[in-house]
Design a protein around this motif. Structure first.
Motif, PDB file in Angstrom:
ATOM      1  N   ASP A   1      -1.321   7.743   6.739  1.00 40.50           N
ATOM      2  CA  ASP A   1      -1.886   8.031   8.073  1.00 40.50           C
ATOM      3  C   ASP A   1      -3.183   8.831   7.940  1.00 40.50           C
ATOM      4  N   GLN A   2      -3.166   9.832   7.055  1.00 39.20           N
ATOM      5  CA  GLN A   2      -4.339  10.707   6.880  1.00 39.20           C
ATOM      6  C   GLN A   2      -5.593   9.953   6.474  1.00 39.20           C
ATOM      7  N   VAL A   3      -5.426   8.905   5.679  1.00 38.01           N
ATOM      8  CA  VAL A   3      -6.612   8.154   5.248  1.00 38.01           C
ATOM      9  C   VAL A   3      -6.905   6.983   6.193  1.00 38.01           C
ATOM     10  N   GLY A   4      -6.203   6.966   7.323  1.00 38.01           N
ATOM     11  CA  GLY A   4      -6.520   5.969   8.363  1.00 38.01           C
ATOM     12  C   GLY A   4      -5.940   4.592   8.115  1.00 38.01           C
ATOM     13  N   LEU A   5      -4.829   4.523   7.365  1.00 35.46           N
ATOM     14  CA  LEU A   5      -4.257   3.217   7.047  1.00 35.46           C
ATOM     15  C   LEU A   5      -2.851   3.025   7.627  1.00 35.46           C
ATOM     16  N   SER A   6      -2.583   3.664   8.770  1.00 38.84           N
ATOM     17  CA  SER A   6      -1.256   3.543   9.387  1.00 38.84           C
ATOM     18  C   SER A   6      -0.863   2.079   9.621  1.00 38.84           C
TER      19      SER A   6
ATOM     20  N   GLY B   1     -12.788  -1.046   0.560  1.00 38.67           N
ATOM     21  CA  GLY B   1     -12.748   0.315   1.113  1.00 38.67           C
ATOM     22  C   GLY B   1     -11.323   0.760   1.397  1.00 38.67           C
ATOM     23  N   GLU B   2     -10.504  -0.186   1.880  1.00 39.68           N
ATOM     24  CA  GLU B   2      -9.096   0.157   2.152  1.00 39.68           C
ATOM     25  C   GLU B   2      -8.342   0.418   0.856  1.00 39.68           C
ATOM     26  N   GLN B   3      -8.638  -0.366  -0.171  1.00 41.41           N
ATOM     27  CA  GLN B   3      -7.988  -0.121  -1.472  1.00 41.41           C
ATOM     28  C   GLN B   3      -8.381   1.257  -2.008  1.00 41.41           C
ATOM     29  N   GLN B   4      -9.653   1.598  -1.816  1.00 48.86           N
ATOM     30  CA  GLN B   4     -10.105   2.915  -2.273  1.00 48.86           C
ATOM     31  C   GLN B   4      -9.356   4.015  -1.518  1.00 48.86           C
ATOM     32  N   ARG B   5      -9.120   3.796  -0.221  1.00 51.93           N
ATOM     33  CA  ARG B   5      -8.379   4.773   0.579  1.00 51.93           C
ATOM     34  C   ARG B   5      -6.938   4.921   0.092  1.00 51.93           C
ATOM     35  N   VAL B   6      -6.325   3.800  -0.304  1.00 55.81           N
ATOM     36  CA  VAL B   6      -4.958   3.873  -0.855  1.00 55.81           C
ATOM     37  C   VAL B   6      -4.979   4.721  -2.137  1.00 55.81           C
ATOM     38  N   ALA B   7      -5.993   4.479  -2.962  1.00 58.79           N
ATOM     39  CA  ALA B   7      -6.097   5.251  -4.217  1.00 58.79           C
ATOM     40  C   ALA B   7      -6.262   6.746  -3.918  1.00 58.79           C
ATOM     41  N   ILE B   8      -7.016   7.058  -2.878  1.00 56.25           N
ATOM     42  CA  ILE B   8      -7.194   8.462  -2.485  1.00 56.25           C
ATOM     43  C   ILE B   8      -5.885   9.035  -1.943  1.00 56.25           C
ATOM     44  N   ALA B   9      -5.195   8.274  -1.083  1.00 57.64           N
ATOM     45  CA  ALA B   9      -3.910   8.738  -0.537  1.00 57.64           C
ATOM     46  C   ALA B   9      -2.915   8.994  -1.666  1.00 57.64           C
TER      47      ALA B   9
ATOM     48  N   ALA C   1       0.825  -1.209   0.000  1.00 52.43           N
ATOM     49  CA  ALA C   1       0.000   0.000   0.000  1.00 52.43           C
ATOM     50  C   ALA C   1       0.863   1.265   0.000  1.00 52.43           C
ATOM     51  N   LEU C   2       1.856   1.285   0.892  1.00 53.28           N
ATOM     52  CA  LEU C   2       2.729   2.459   0.984  1.00 53.28           C
ATOM     53  C   LEU C   2       3.476   2.686  -0.338  1.00 53.28           C
ATOM     54  N   GLU C   3       3.982   1.595  -0.924  1.00 57.32           N
ATOM     55  CA  GLU C   3       4.740   1.714  -2.178  1.00 57.32           C
ATOM     56  C   GLU C   3       3.855   2.218  -3.322  1.00 57.32           C
ATOM     57  N   ASN C   4       2.568   1.843  -3.296  1.00 58.75           N
ATOM     58  CA  ASN C   4       1.639   2.352  -4.313  1.00 58.75           C
ATOM     59  C   ASN C   4       1.510   3.867  -4.233  1.00 58.75           C
ATOM     60  N   VAL C   5       1.506   4.402  -3.007  1.00 60.74           N
ATOM     61  CA  VAL C   5       1.404   5.858  -2.824  1.00 60.74           C
ATOM     62  C   VAL C   5       2.735   6.528  -3.195  1.00 60.74           C
ATOM     63  N   LEU C   6       3.820   5.821  -2.889  1.00 63.69           N
ATOM     64  CA  LEU C   6       5.172   6.362  -3.089  1.00 63.69           C
ATOM     65  C   LEU C   6       5.576   6.450  -4.568  1.00 63.69           C
ATOM     66  N   LEU C   7       5.168   5.448  -5.352  1.00 67.25           N
ATOM     67  CA  LEU C   7       5.681   5.323  -6.725  1.00 67.25           C
ATOM     68  C   LEU C   7       5.520   6.593  -7.579  1.00 67.25           C
ATOM     69  N   PRO C   8       4.302   7.158  -7.683  1.00 68.78           N
ATOM     70  CA  PRO C   8       4.194   8.360  -8.528  1.00 68.78           C
ATOM     71  C   PRO C   8       4.987   9.546  -7.986  1.00 68.78           C
ATOM     72  N   LEU C   9       5.157   9.618  -6.662  1.00 67.72           N
ATOM     73  CA  LEU C   9       5.957  10.707  -6.078  1.00 67.72           C
ATOM     74  C   LEU C   9       7.408  10.563  -6.515  1.00 67.72           C
TER      75      LEU C   9
ATOM     76  N   LEU D   1       9.059   9.769   0.639  1.00 70.17           N
ATOM     77  CA  LEU D   1       8.693   8.739   1.625  1.00 70.17           C
ATOM     78  C   LEU D   1       7.895   9.343   2.778  1.00 70.17           C
ATOM     79  N   LYS D   2       8.336  10.510   3.225  1.00 71.59           N
ATOM     80  CA  LYS D   2       7.638  11.187   4.318  1.00 71.59           C
ATOM     81  C   LYS D   2       6.202  11.532   3.908  1.00 71.59           C
ATOM     82  N   THR D   3       6.069  12.040   2.691  1.00 73.06           N
ATOM     83  CA  THR D   3       4.737  12.412   2.191  1.00 73.06           C
ATOM     84  C   THR D   3       3.840  11.187   2.070  1.00 73.06           C
ATOM     85  N   ALA D   4       4.392  10.092   1.527  1.00 73.51           N
ATOM     86  CA  ALA D   4       3.589   8.870   1.358  1.00 73.51           C
ATOM     87  C   ALA D   4       3.115   8.362   2.721  1.00 73.51           C
TER      88      ALA D   4
END
Ligand SMILES: Nc1ncnc2c1ncn2[C@@H]1O[C@H](COP(=O)(O)OP(=O)(O)OP(=O)(O)O)[C@@H](O)[C@H]1O
Ligand SMILES: [Mg+2]
Length: 224
Positions: free
Chosen positions: A128-133, A146-154, A103-111, A120-123
Motif C-alpha cells: 500500500d505504501q508504495v502505491g500498489l494496493s 516502474g511498478e516492479q521497481q516499487r515492489v523491489a522497494i516495498a 507482487a505481494l508474495e515477493n514482498v512476503l517471502l524474505p519476511l 502478511l500484515k507488513t507485506a
C-alpha cells in the motif's frame, strides 16, 4: 545508523594482473543522516562499493563499522550474516523479483524466511505504501518497470533494515516516474529514520541527498 569505512581495498584478477577498483577508500556517514549519494563514471566501482558496504562481498583489506559494530568484531561469518540480513539491504537495478510469485508474495517471502512477526500484515502495508494496493496479485511480468521497481522497494522497506543501498534505482524509469519514486523513497526513509545510500549517474538526483560523495580513482571524495 552510522556507517564507517576505513582503508577499503578491492581488486579483481584480470588475467595476470589485478584490477584495483577500490584503493584505500575511507569515509564516514554520521548517524541521523537519511540520504547519502555516490556519483561516479561508469566502471568507477560504484556497484562494487555497494556490494562491499552491504556485506555481500568481502573487501581484500579494510574495516567496516555499522553503528557501533565493527565487521571484524563478529565472531563468525554466520554471525555477521545474521546481522547483515536484519540490518543491511540492497535495492538492485535489475529488481531481482521472483517471476513465479505475485507482487505481494515477493514482498512476503524474505519476511517469512526471517520469521518476522506479522509478515502478511507488513507485506500488505508496504504494498500500500508504495502505491500498489491494486497490483498485489500481479506477477512480475504483468507489472510495468516502474511498478516492479516499487515492489523491489516495498520488499526492502518491509524488512525494517537500518541501512538501505540502492543501485541506480531510477535507471530504467522515465524522468517523471523516477522522480516520483525517489520522492516516495526519500519520504519513507525519513519517516522510518533509516539511512539510504544511493548510487546514481544522475547529478540532480545526487544533489538532493544530505551527504554527497563522488567515486574517483577508487576513493570517495566529499562533495559540497
Ligand atoms: N566480478 C568481477 N570480476 C572482474 N572485474 C570486475 C568484476 N566486477 C566488476 N569488475 C570490474 O570493476 C570495475 C568496476 O565495476 P562496477 O560494476 O563496480 O562499476 P560501476 O561504477 O558500478 O559502473 P556502472 O556505472 O557502469 O554500473 C569495472 O571495470 C568492471 O569491469
Ligand atoms: Mg554499477
Amino acid at each position: 545508523m552510522r556507517l564507517i569505512a576505513k582503508d577499503i581495498n578491492k581488486s579483481f584478477m584480470q588475467g595476470e594482473n589485478p584490477l584495483e577498483v577500490l584503493k584505500n577508500l575511507s569515509f564516514e556517514i554520521e548517524g541521523g543522516t537519511n540520504v547519502a549519494s555516490i556519483i561516479g563514471k561508469s566502471g568507477s566501482g560504484k556497484s562494487t562499493l555497494l556490494s562491499v558496504l552491504s556485506g555481500i562481498m568481502s573487501p581484500d583489506k579494510g574495516e567496516l563499522v555499522f553503528g557501533d559494530r565493527a565487521k571484524s568484531s563478529f565472531s563468525s561469518d554466520q554471525e555477521f550474516e545474521n546481522f547483515r540480513k536484519n540490518n543491511l539491504g540492497i535495492i538492485f537495478q535489475q529488481f531481482h523479483l521472483i517471476e513465479s510469485l505475485n507482487a505481494l508474495e515477493n514482498v512476503l517471502l524474505p519476511l517469512k524466511i526471517l520469521k518476522k512477526d506479522d509478515a502478511l500484515k507488513t507485506a500488505n502495508k508496504w504494498m500500500d505504501q508504495v502505491g500498489l494496493s491494486e497490483r498485489k496479485k500481479h506477477l512480475p511480468y504483468q507489472l510495468s518497470g516502474g511498478e516492479q521497481q516499487r515492489v523491489a522497494i516495498a520488499r526492502t522497506m518491509a524488512m525494517n533494515l537500518n541501512i538501505i543501498f540502492a543501485d541506480e534505482p531510477t535507471g530504467n524509469l522515465d524522468e517523471e516516474t523516477g522522480g516520483q519514486l525517489i520522492d516516495d523513497l526519500f519520504k519513507l526513509v525519513k519517516n522510518e529514520n533509516k539511512l539510504l545510500i544511493l548510487v546514481t549517474h544522475d547529478k540532480d538526483l545526487a544533489s538532493r541527498a544530505n551527504k554527497r560523495f563522488s567515486l574517483e580513482q577508487g576513493q570517495l571524495k566529499v562533495l559540497q
